[in-house]
Design a protein around this motif. Structure first.
Motif, PDB file in Angstrom:
ATOM      1  N   ARG A 170      -7.224   2.144 -16.474  1.00  0.00           N
ATOM      2  CA  ARG A 170      -8.326   3.102 -16.441  1.00  0.00           C
ATOM      3  C   ARG A 170      -8.061   4.250 -17.402  1.00  0.00           C
ATOM      4  O   ARG A 170      -6.931   4.718 -17.532  1.00  0.00           O
ATOM      5  N   LEU A 171      -9.118   4.686 -18.037  1.00  0.00           N
ATOM      6  CA  LEU A 171      -9.092   5.792 -18.995  1.00  0.00           C
ATOM      7  C   LEU A 171     -10.204   6.751 -18.607  1.00  0.00           C
ATOM      8  O   LEU A 171     -11.321   6.307 -18.328  1.00  0.00           O
ATOM      9  N   THR A 172      -9.909   8.039 -18.569  1.00  0.00           N
ATOM     10  CA  THR A 172     -10.930   9.046 -18.280  1.00  0.00           C
ATOM     11  C   THR A 172     -11.109   9.923 -19.511  1.00  0.00           C
ATOM     12  O   THR A 172     -10.139  10.446 -20.056  1.00  0.00           O
ATOM     13  N   THR A 188      -7.370  10.667 -20.865  1.00  0.00           N
ATOM     14  CA  THR A 188      -6.126  10.514 -20.121  1.00  0.00           C
ATOM     15  C   THR A 188      -6.088   9.112 -19.535  1.00  0.00           C
ATOM     16  O   THR A 188      -7.124   8.539 -19.194  1.00  0.00           O
ATOM     17  N   ALA A 189      -4.897   8.577 -19.444  1.00  0.00           N
ATOM     18  CA  ALA A 189      -4.695   7.260 -18.845  1.00  0.00           C
ATOM     19  C   ALA A 189      -4.281   7.459 -17.393  1.00  0.00           C
ATOM     20  O   ALA A 189      -3.383   8.255 -17.117  1.00  0.00           O
ATOM     21  N   ARG A 190      -4.918   6.759 -16.496  1.00  0.00           N
ATOM     22  CA  ARG A 190      -4.584   6.892 -15.079  1.00  0.00           C
ATOM     23  C   ARG A 190      -3.116   6.554 -14.829  1.00  0.00           C
ATOM     24  O   ARG A 190      -2.455   7.202 -14.013  1.00  0.00           O
ATOM     25  N   ASP A 191      -2.600   5.551 -15.543  1.00  0.00           N
ATOM     26  CA  ASP A 191      -1.206   5.144 -15.355  1.00  0.00           C
ATOM     27  C   ASP A 191      -0.227   5.933 -16.217  1.00  0.00           C
ATOM     28  O   ASP A 191       0.959   5.667 -16.229  1.00  0.00           O
ATOM     29  N   ALA A 192      -0.730   6.914 -16.958  1.00  0.00           N
ATOM     30  CA  ALA A 192       0.069   7.806 -17.816  1.00  0.00           C
ATOM     31  C   ALA A 192       0.764   7.089 -18.972  1.00  0.00           C
ATOM     32  O   ALA A 192       1.613   7.673 -19.630  1.00  0.00           O
ATOM     33  N   ARG A 193       0.408   5.837 -19.250  1.00  0.00           N
ATOM     34  CA  ARG A 193       0.975   5.100 -20.386  1.00  0.00           C
ATOM     35  C   ARG A 193       0.145   5.366 -21.631  1.00  0.00           C
ATOM     36  O   ARG A 193      -0.997   4.927 -21.727  1.00  0.00           O
ATOM     37  N   ILE A 194       0.727   6.079 -22.577  1.00  0.00           N
ATOM     38  CA  ILE A 194       0.057   6.367 -23.845  1.00  0.00           C
ATOM     39  C   ILE A 194       0.600   5.368 -24.870  1.00  0.00           C
ATOM     40  O   ILE A 194       1.549   5.642 -25.583  1.00  0.00           O
ATOM     41  N   ASP A 195      -0.018   4.190 -24.888  1.00  0.00           N
ATOM     42  CA  ASP A 195       0.422   3.136 -25.781  1.00  0.00           C
ATOM     43  C   ASP A 195      -0.690   2.776 -26.770  1.00  0.00           C
ATOM     44  O   ASP A 195      -1.745   3.415 -26.785  1.00  0.00           O
ATOM     45  N   ALA A 210      -8.482   2.200 -27.498  1.00  0.00           N
ATOM     46  CA  ALA A 210      -9.686   2.357 -26.679  1.00  0.00           C
ATOM     47  C   ALA A 210     -10.240   3.769 -26.798  1.00  0.00           C
ATOM     48  O   ALA A 210     -11.443   3.970 -27.006  1.00  0.00           O
ATOM     49  N   SER A 211      -9.384   4.773 -26.687  1.00  0.00           N
ATOM     50  CA  SER A 211      -9.814   6.162 -26.754  1.00  0.00           C
ATOM     51  C   SER A 211     -10.473   6.481 -28.099  1.00  0.00           C
ATOM     52  O   SER A 211     -11.542   7.105 -28.147  1.00  0.00           O
ATOM     53  N   ARG A 212      -9.864   6.059 -29.170  1.00  0.00           N
ATOM     54  CA  ARG A 212     -10.414   6.330 -30.506  1.00  0.00           C
ATOM     55  C   ARG A 212     -11.750   5.628 -30.714  1.00  0.00           C
ATOM     56  O   ARG A 212     -12.682   6.200 -31.285  1.00  0.00           O
TER      57      ARG A 212
END
Length: 77
Positions: A31-33, A42-49, A55-57
């Motif tokens: 999940r991404l918010t 922000t990633a719900r799982d806090a993994r910034i990979d 996806a964010s971009r």
């Protein structure tokens, strides 16, 4: 090596948009918010990979192009 990410809108409020995303269209397990005001995510799982960043971009690019947050989509590079 190709990189691909799929995403689908889960919910939207005045301030936030939440997306499910992942490497397979039938397995969007993360999940991404996205904060609509700052357009930061922000990633719900806090993994910034790489998958999260891709996806964010793509979400920010589609919003800038269309003026709305997309219901679903994908990014391939």
């Amino acid at each position: 090596m190709a990189a691909i990410v799929y995403f689908r809108k889960v919910s939207e409020t005045e301030e936030l948009v939440e997306y499910a995303f992942g490497d397979e269209p039938d397995a969007l397990e993360r999940r991404l918010t996205m904060d609509k005001g700052s357009r930061t995510s922000t990633a719900r799982d806090a993994r910034i990979d790489r998958t999260f960043l891709k996806a964010s971009r793509k979400l920010n690019a589609l919003h800038a192009e269309r003026g709305v947050w997309p219901e679903r989509g994908m990014s391939v590079s």
